[in-house]
Write a protein that holds these residues in place. Structure first.
Motif, PDB file in Angstrom:
ATOM      1  N   ALA A  96      60.198   8.418 -51.959  1.00 30.54           N
ATOM      2  CA  ALA A  96      61.480   8.537 -52.665  1.00 30.54           C
ATOM      3  C   ALA A  96      61.439   7.657 -53.905  1.00 30.54           C
ATOM      4  O   ALA A  96      60.884   6.559 -53.876  1.00 30.54           O
ATOM      5  N   TYR A  97      62.009   8.160 -54.994  1.00 32.29           N
ATOM      6  CA  TYR A  97      62.049   7.414 -56.258  1.00 32.29           C
ATOM      7  C   TYR A  97      63.469   6.981 -56.535  1.00 32.29           C
ATOM      8  O   TYR A  97      64.385   7.765 -56.345  1.00 32.29           O
ATOM      9  N   PRO A  98      63.702   5.739 -56.965  1.00 35.50           N
ATOM     10  CA  PRO A  98      62.759   4.625 -57.163  1.00 35.50           C
ATOM     11  C   PRO A  98      62.107   4.189 -55.850  1.00 35.50           C
ATOM     12  O   PRO A  98      62.682   4.353 -54.781  1.00 35.50           O
ATOM     13  N   TYR A  99      60.900   3.627 -55.971  1.00 30.23           N
ATOM     14  CA  TYR A  99      60.087   3.291 -54.804  1.00 30.23           C
ATOM     15  C   TYR A  99      60.554   1.972 -54.183  1.00 30.23           C
ATOM     16  O   TYR A  99      60.461   0.925 -54.800  1.00 30.23           O
ATOM     17  N   GLY A 100      61.042   2.042 -52.969  1.00 29.32           N
ATOM     18  CA  GLY A 100      61.482   0.832 -52.278  1.00 29.32           C
ATOM     19  C   GLY A 100      60.303   0.053 -51.708  1.00 29.32           C
ATOM     20  O   GLY A 100      59.277   0.624 -51.354  1.00 29.32           O
ATOM     21  N   PHE A 101      60.441  -1.268 -51.636  1.00 35.58           N
ATOM     22  CA  PHE A 101      59.367  -2.093 -51.083  1.00 35.58           C
ATOM     23  C   PHE A 101      59.938  -3.313 -50.371  1.00 35.58           C
ATOM     24  O   PHE A 101      61.060  -3.754 -50.633  1.00 35.58           O
ATOM     25  N   ILE A 102      59.129  -3.843 -49.460  1.00 41.92           N
ATOM     26  CA  ILE A 102      59.392  -5.135 -48.824  1.00 41.92           C
ATOM     27  C   ILE A 102      58.107  -5.944 -48.932  1.00 41.92           C
ATOM     28  O   ILE A 102      57.024  -5.461 -48.582  1.00 41.92           O
ATOM     29  N   TYR A 103      58.219  -7.146 -49.453  1.00 41.89           N
ATOM     30  CA  TYR A 103      57.072  -8.032 -49.673  1.00 41.89           C
ATOM     31  C   TYR A 103      57.071  -9.127 -48.616  1.00 41.89           C
ATOM     32  O   TYR A 103      58.100  -9.756 -48.356  1.00 41.89           O
ATOM     33  N   TYR A 104      55.902  -9.358 -48.008  1.00 42.28           N
ATOM     34  CA  TYR A 104      55.724 -10.430 -47.024  1.00 42.28           C
ATOM     35  C   TYR A 104      54.677 -11.396 -47.565  1.00 42.28           C
ATOM     36  O   TYR A 104      53.555 -10.993 -47.907  1.00 42.28           O
ATOM     37  N   GLY A 105      55.037 -12.676 -47.631  1.00 43.92           N
ATOM     38  CA  GLY A 105      54.098 -13.662 -48.150  1.00 43.92           C
ATOM     39  C   GLY A 105      54.262 -15.015 -47.488  1.00 43.92           C
ATOM     40  O   GLY A 105      55.219 -15.255 -46.740  1.00 43.92           O
ATOM     41  N   THR A 106      53.296 -15.884 -47.758  1.00 45.29           N
ATOM     42  CA  THR A 106      53.327 -17.259 -47.253  1.00 45.29           C
ATOM     43  C   THR A 106      53.339 -18.204 -48.435  1.00 45.29           C
ATOM     44  O   THR A 106      52.441 -18.176 -49.276  1.00 45.29           O
ATOM     45  N   GLN A 107      54.355 -19.023 -48.497  1.00 42.05           N
ATOM     46  CA  GLN A 107      54.544 -19.963 -49.598  1.00 42.05           C
ATOM     47  C   GLN A 107      54.051 -21.343 -49.160  1.00 42.05           C
ATOM     48  O   GLN A 107      54.373 -21.800 -48.056  1.00 42.05           O
ATOM     49  N   THR A 108      53.258 -21.985 -49.999  1.00 43.54           N
ATOM     50  CA  THR A 108      52.747 -23.328 -49.716  1.00 43.54           C
ATOM     51  C   THR A 108      53.288 -24.295 -50.760  1.00 43.54           C
ATOM     52  O   THR A 108      53.109 -24.087 -51.964  1.00 43.54           O
ATOM     53  N   ILE A 109      53.951 -25.348 -50.291  1.00 46.47           N
ATOM     54  CA  ILE A 109      54.536 -26.351 -51.179  1.00 46.47           C
ATOM     55  C   ILE A 109      53.868 -27.691 -50.881  1.00 46.47           C
ATOM     56  O   ILE A 109      53.987 -28.224 -49.770  1.00 46.47           O
ATOM     57  N   VAL A 110      53.151 -28.203 -51.863  1.00 50.92           N
ATOM     58  CA  VAL A 110      52.398 -29.447 -51.691  1.00 50.92           C
ATOM     59  C   VAL A 110      53.149 -30.587 -52.366  1.00 50.92           C
ATOM     60  O   VAL A 110      53.329 -30.586 -53.592  1.00 50.92           O
ATOM     61  N   ARG A 111      53.583 -31.544 -51.567  1.00 55.57           N
ATOM     62  CA  ARG A 111      54.236 -32.748 -52.075  1.00 55.57           C
ATOM     63  C   ARG A 111      53.271 -33.920 -51.947  1.00 55.57           C
ATOM     64  O   ARG A 111      52.205 -33.803 -51.326  1.00 55.57           O
ATOM     65  N   SER A 112      53.645 -35.065 -52.469  1.00 58.86           N
ATOM     66  CA  SER A 112      52.763 -36.238 -52.405  1.00 58.86           C
ATOM     67  C   SER A 112      52.551 -36.717 -50.974  1.00 58.86           C
ATOM     68  O   SER A 112      51.524 -37.304 -50.652  1.00 58.86           O
ATOM     69  N   SER A 113      53.515 -36.435 -50.096  1.00 58.05           N
ATOM     70  CA  SER A 113      53.423 -36.936 -48.726  1.00 58.05           C
ATOM     71  C   SER A 113      53.224 -35.851 -47.669  1.00 58.05           C
ATOM     72  O   SER A 113      52.900 -36.141 -46.523  1.00 58.05           O
ATOM     73  N   SER A 114      53.406 -34.569 -48.043  1.00 57.79           N
ATOM     74  CA  SER A 114      53.329 -33.516 -47.030  1.00 57.79           C
ATOM     75  C   SER A 114      52.980 -32.168 -47.648  1.00 57.79           C
ATOM     76  O   SER A 114      53.074 -31.972 -48.865  1.00 57.79           O
ATOM     77  N   VAL A 115      52.588 -31.244 -46.766  1.00 53.58           N
ATOM     78  CA  VAL A 115      52.329 -29.848 -47.163  1.00 53.58           C
ATOM     79  C   VAL A 115      53.218 -28.962 -46.298  1.00 53.58           C
ATOM     80  O   VAL A 115      53.111 -28.969 -45.070  1.00 53.58           O
ATOM     81  N   LEU A 116      54.077 -28.219 -46.946  1.00 54.45           N
ATOM     82  CA  LEU A 116      55.030 -27.349 -46.259  1.00 54.45           C
ATOM     83  C   LEU A 116      54.645 -25.892 -46.484  1.00 54.45           C
ATOM     84  O   LEU A 116      54.373 -25.484 -47.611  1.00 54.45           O
ATOM     85  N   THR A 117      54.592 -25.120 -45.407  1.00 55.02           N
ATOM     86  CA  THR A 117      54.376 -23.676 -45.532  1.00 55.02           C
ATOM     87  C   THR A 117      55.648 -22.955 -45.101  1.00 55.02           C
ATOM     88  O   THR A 117      56.293 -23.346 -44.122  1.00 55.02           O
ATOM     89  N   ARG A 118      55.973 -21.904 -45.845  1.00 52.85           N
ATOM     90  CA  ARG A 118      57.196 -21.151 -45.581  1.00 52.85           C
ATOM     91  C   ARG A 118      56.895 -19.656 -45.573  1.00 52.85           C
ATOM     92  O   ARG A 118      56.034 -19.184 -46.328  1.00 52.85           O
ATOM     93  N   ASN A 119      57.594 -18.939 -44.706  1.00 53.39           N
ATOM     94  CA  ASN A 119      57.509 -17.481 -44.718  1.00 53.39           C
ATOM     95  C   ASN A 119      58.466 -16.939 -45.773  1.00 53.39           C
ATOM     96  O   ASN A 119      59.617 -17.367 -45.861  1.00 53.39           O
ATOM     97  N   LEU A 120      57.983 -16.007 -46.567  1.00 56.53           N
ATOM     98  CA  LEU A 120      58.809 -15.416 -47.614  1.00 56.53           C
ATOM     99  C   LEU A 120      58.847 -13.904 -47.440  1.00 56.53           C
ATOM    100  O   LEU A 120      57.803 -13.252 -47.334  1.00 56.53           O
ATOM    101  N   VAL A 121      60.051 -13.362 -47.396  1.00 59.88           N
ATOM    102  CA  VAL A 121      60.242 -11.909 -47.320  1.00 59.88           C
ATOM    103  C   VAL A 121      61.243 -11.519 -48.395  1.00 59.88           C
ATOM    104  O   VAL A 121      62.355 -12.053 -48.444  1.00 59.88           O
ATOM    105  N   THR A 122      60.848 -10.615 -49.278  1.00 57.19           N
ATOM    106  CA  THR A 122      61.748 -10.134 -50.322  1.00 57.19           C
ATOM    107  C   THR A 122      61.754  -8.606 -50.320  1.00 57.19           C
ATOM    108  O   THR A 122      60.845  -7.974 -49.749  1.00 57.19           O
ATOM    109  N   LYS A 123      62.747  -8.042 -50.961  1.00 55.56           N
ATOM    110  CA  LYS A 123      62.791  -6.586 -51.081  1.00 55.56           C
ATOM    111  C   LYS A 123      63.294  -6.206 -52.461  1.00 55.56           C
ATOM    112  O   LYS A 123      63.884  -7.011 -53.190  1.00 55.56           O
ATOM    113  N   GLY A 124      63.068  -4.963 -52.822  1.00 55.09           N
ATOM    114  CA  GLY A 124      63.521  -4.441 -54.101  1.00 55.09           C
ATOM    115  C   GLY A 124      63.068  -3.004 -54.225  1.00 55.09           C
ATOM    116  O   GLY A 124      62.684  -2.361 -53.240  1.00 55.09           O
TER     117      GLY A 124
END
Length: 205
Positions: A144-172
């Motif tokens: 179907a047009y426009p083409y719908g999507f869902i994005y699944y990703g892993t976000q990594t945030i590096v701070r001076s004291s820690s490393v945080l990973t987050r699940n990211l799900v977006t759509k459009g």
């Protein structure tokens, strides 16, 4: 005398016939050569040569519909890469976000403005935070047009004291636009929104 005239008339008819046959043959040959030349030129245009790492690679052009899934997924992947891959450098942040906003409509600009108003990008620079995104998968509907999507990703945030990973799900959804240097796939993300962005793990450094 009359016999000579008949011979002349007969010879003239033969010459005219041979001339007509010659003209028809030449026209047929020219037409065939033109057709073969056009056909060869069309086939030649289907071959694309790409210079990559000092090597010449051959590619083939095709209809957009044949490659829409590949182009759409790469467009979505690159948008998220530019939007979420950030370094503690104001110029780098502006450059990355500028690239991402060429690939989406005002919904992405709204998300950017909201983060900017909350001081998100200032905190990245002030706290020397590095942020990266890794695509896990994309669910794309090309039926179907426009083409719908869902994005699944892993976000990594590096701070001076820690490393945080987050699940990211977006759509459009995606609509087709003209190709340009800033938008080589000729697609535009619309109605983009974040469905989920939750913490996954935290590691001390």
């Amino acid at each position: 005398m009359f016999e000579n005239l008949k011979n002349i008339d007969s010879a003239f008819r033969h010459i005219r016939l041979f001339s007509l046959l010659g003209i028809v043959s030449v026209c047929t040959l020219c037409g065939l050569l033109c057709f073969r030349s056009l056909n060869h030129a069309e086939r030649a245009q289907e071959h694309i040569y790409i210079l990559a790492h000092g090597k010449v690679l051959e590619a083939f052009s095709g209809e957009r519909n044949e490659n829409i899934a590949v182009e759409a997924k790469d467009h979505i992947k690159m948008f998220h890469h530019y939007f979420f891959t950030l370094a503690p450098d104001e110029n780098q942040i502006n450059n990355q976000l500028s690239k991402s906003l060429y690939l989406a409509d005002g919904s992405a600009k709204t998300a950017y403005d909201n983060l900017k108003e909350k001081g998100y990008y200032q905190r990245i620079v002030a706290a020397n935070i590095s942020q990266d995104i890794k695509m896990d998968s994309i669910r794309l509907d090309t039926n179907a047009y426009p083409y719908g999507f869902i994005y699944y990703g892993t976000q990594t945030i590096v701070r001076s004291s820690s490393v945080l990973t987050r699940n990211l799900v977006t759509k459009g959804r995606l609509r087709e636009v003209r190709r340009s240097d800033n938008n080589p796939h000729g697609l535009l993300i619309e109605r983009w929104e974040t469905l989920s962005n939750t913490n996954q793990t935290v590691h001390n450094r």
